[in-house]
Motif scaffolding. Structure first.
Motif, PDB file in Angstrom:
ATOM      1  N   ARG A   1     -30.151  91.986 -36.424  1.00  0.00           N
ATOM      2  CA  ARG A   1     -29.592  90.625 -36.441  1.00  0.00           C
ATOM      3  C   ARG A   1     -28.789  90.344 -35.176  1.00  0.00           C
ATOM      4  NH1 ARG A   1     -30.290  87.865 -41.106  1.00  0.00           N
ATOM      5  NH2 ARG A   1     -30.722  89.097 -42.961  1.00  0.00           N
ATOM      6  N   HIS A   2     -28.041  91.299 -34.718  1.00  0.00           N
ATOM      7  CA  HIS A   2     -27.235  91.118 -33.508  1.00  0.00           C
ATOM      8  C   HIS A   2     -28.136  90.886 -32.294  1.00  0.00           C
ATOM      9  CE1 HIS A   2     -23.917  91.622 -30.721  1.00  0.00           C
ATOM     10  NE2 HIS A   2     -24.638  92.498 -30.058  1.00  0.00           N
TER      11      HIS A   2
ATOM     12  N   GLU B   1     -30.050  87.317 -32.324  1.00  0.00           N
ATOM     13  CA  GLU B   1     -29.242  86.104 -32.502  1.00  0.00           C
ATOM     14  C   GLU B   1     -29.668  84.989 -31.543  1.00  0.00           C
ATOM     15  OE1 GLU B   1     -26.791  83.513 -34.207  1.00  0.00           O
ATOM     16  OE2 GLU B   1     -27.156  85.540 -34.936  1.00  0.00           O
TER      17      GLU B   1
END
Length: 67
Positions: free
Chosen positions: A36-37, A40
């Motif tokens: 997810r990081h 983004e």
């Protein structure tokens, strides 16, 4: 998250601050290395259906331990 270690520093167990610090470090590394990081920026550029698909892909990857 390092606040946990500071709070536990004044506890009854002499090594509780170390446990708090280690837990905070593990959480920090997990956040920085998660899919997810890294996705983004892509997430911000795609359509709503793309966001839905990406969310499903990330959940499935997590469940299948393909992080």
């Amino acid at each position: 998250m390092a606040i946990i270690a500071k709070v536990l520093l004044h506890g009854h167990d002499t090594y509780s601050w170390l446990l708090g610090k280690l837990c905070a470090e593990v959480a920090s590394v997990f956040i920085e290395t998660s899919l997810r990081h890294h996705l983004e920026a892509l997430y911000q550029m795609i359509t709503q259906s793309g966001k839905t698909f990406l969310g499903r892909y990330l959940r499935q990857s997590y469940q299948n331990r393909k992080l």
